[in-house]
Write an enzyme that holds these catalytic residues in place. Structure first.
Site, PDB file in Angstrom:
ATOM      1  N   ILE A  13       0.832  -1.207   0.000  1.00 15.42           N
ATOM      2  CA  ILE A  13       0.000   0.000   0.000  1.00 15.42           C
ATOM      3  C   ILE A  13       0.865   1.255   0.000  1.00 15.42           C
ATOM      4  CG2 ILE A  13      -0.266   0.209   2.511  1.00 15.42           C
ATOM      5  CD1 ILE A  13      -3.036   0.750  -0.114  1.00 15.42           C
ATOM      6  N   LYS A  92      -6.136   2.853   7.037  1.00 14.50           N
ATOM      7  CA  LYS A  92      -7.313   2.147   7.541  1.00 14.50           C
ATOM      8  C   LYS A  92      -6.989   0.650   7.701  1.00 14.50           C
ATOM      9  CE  LYS A  92      -8.214  -0.143   3.677  1.00 14.50           C
ATOM     10  NZ  LYS A  92      -8.184  -1.614   3.632  1.00 14.50           N
ATOM     11  N   ASP A 170     -11.020  -5.981   5.884  1.00 22.18           N
ATOM     12  CA  ASP A 170     -10.001  -4.998   5.504  1.00 22.18           C
ATOM     13  C   ASP A 170     -10.421  -4.260   4.240  1.00 22.18           C
ATOM     14  OD1 ASP A 170      -7.043  -4.063   6.057  1.00 22.18           O
ATOM     15  OD2 ASP A 170      -7.179  -4.442   3.907  1.00 22.18           O
TER      16      ASP A 170
END
Length: 310
Positions: A13, A92, A170
């Site tokens: 990410i 997140k 997720d």
């Protein structure tokens, strides 16, 4: 003057989303990265460190950090960053429990630093337009379909199957972050069923049934076992018409007519939001999506399914 920021965690990410967004932003200057897999080189640009302690001890000026580590490690690192007087952006989900994020909010307020629990999907191109359109409508039902192949989007990420990793929630929390942002009426969980592989601690699929304050159903299907192109869509039925969000909010249709269809650049929005919070000297910790996940994990009926093997 741009904010000097360090990325803590340099996995998929961070490489795919955070680094390009920071490179394109005039508000931030990436001065360091931290990851145990990186070769430590404080003289590099940006400087590389194998652990957070080494960064804090180094002669590198840092104003803020983006925590891109797995959620099981975010709380400790966020505490460390706040204690050092650094502003903090949380990927997140913002943590693994609601109580630890509440703790971080209090710590940030006491230290006078900004804490931002980011929800990148809210920055997809059609989200604000969807919110504005729905503000004038009466919602009668919502159908969320969020399916993807875990081996494509989370390759080799064993942490996602461990306690605190959330499993299918997720990606599923992205759908909930959109729903809590665009729907006028709050909604609450009524029933949930979770498919959990025998060798995992977290669900690989979930079926959720919510109801909003006016009794309208909000139903969601989340599945990590999907093959082929991902399905990230949300259908909102109203008394006046139907809104369809596709591609995770990249495309919006109203009664079948395409109103918006754009490539997503969500993390540009994340960092623009972080920059505005820093300018205003305040925090943003919206826990509504995380509350829904916590409710599902607490109330959901679990069914053991076949072991997961990547």
């Amino acid at each position: 003057m741009s904010t000097r920021i360090a990325m803590i965690g340099f996995g998929k990410i961070a490489r795919d989303q955070h680094r390009p967004a920071l490179a394109a932003s005039a508000d931030f200057d990436l001065v360091a990265t931290v990851d145990p897999q990186l070769q430590s080189d404080p003289a590099a640009t940006p400087a590389h460190f194998t652990d957070f302690d080494a960064l804090l001890a180094a002669d590198v000026d840092v104003d803020a950090v983006a925590l891109c580590v797995p959620p099981q490690h975010r709380f400790a690192m966020a505490c460390q960053a706040i204690a050092a007087g650094l502003h903090v952006l949380l990927e997140k989900p913002p943590g693994i429990t609601l109580s630890e994020v509440d703790d971080l909010e209090q710590r940030a307020a006491t230290a006078g630093v900004t804490l931002y629990a980011s929800w990148h999907s809210r920055h997809a191109p059609a989200i604000e337009a969807a919110r504005e359109w729905l503000a004038t409508q009466t919602v009668t039902a919502v159908e969320i379909d969020w399916r993807e192949d875990v081996t494509v989007f989370h390759p080799g990420q064993d942490w996602i199957w461990e306690p605190g990793g959330l499993g299918v929630f997720d990606p599923g929390i992205n759908a909930l972050s959109i729903a809590t942002h665009i729907l006028v009426r709050p909604f609450a969980l009524r029933e949930a069923s979770l498919d959990v592989p025998g060798n995992c601690a977290t669900p690989i699929a979930a079926k959720l049934s919510f109801q909003d304050t006016a009794g309208a159903p909000v139903d969601a299907i989340l599945d990590f076992r999907h093959k082929g192109d991902p399905c990230w869509q949300m259908r909102v039925k109203t008394e006046e018409g139907e809104l369809l969000l596709e591609e995770g909010g990249g495309r919006m249709r109203v009664d079948g007519e395409v109103r918006i269809d754009e490539d997503k650049d969500e993390y540009a929005g994340v960092y623009a939001r972080f920059a505005s919070l820093l300018d205003e000297g305040r925090s943003d910790i919206d826990l509504r999506p995380f509350v829904h996940v916590a409710d599902a994990l607490m109330l959901g009926r679990r069914r053991v399914v076949a072991d997961f093997h990547e």
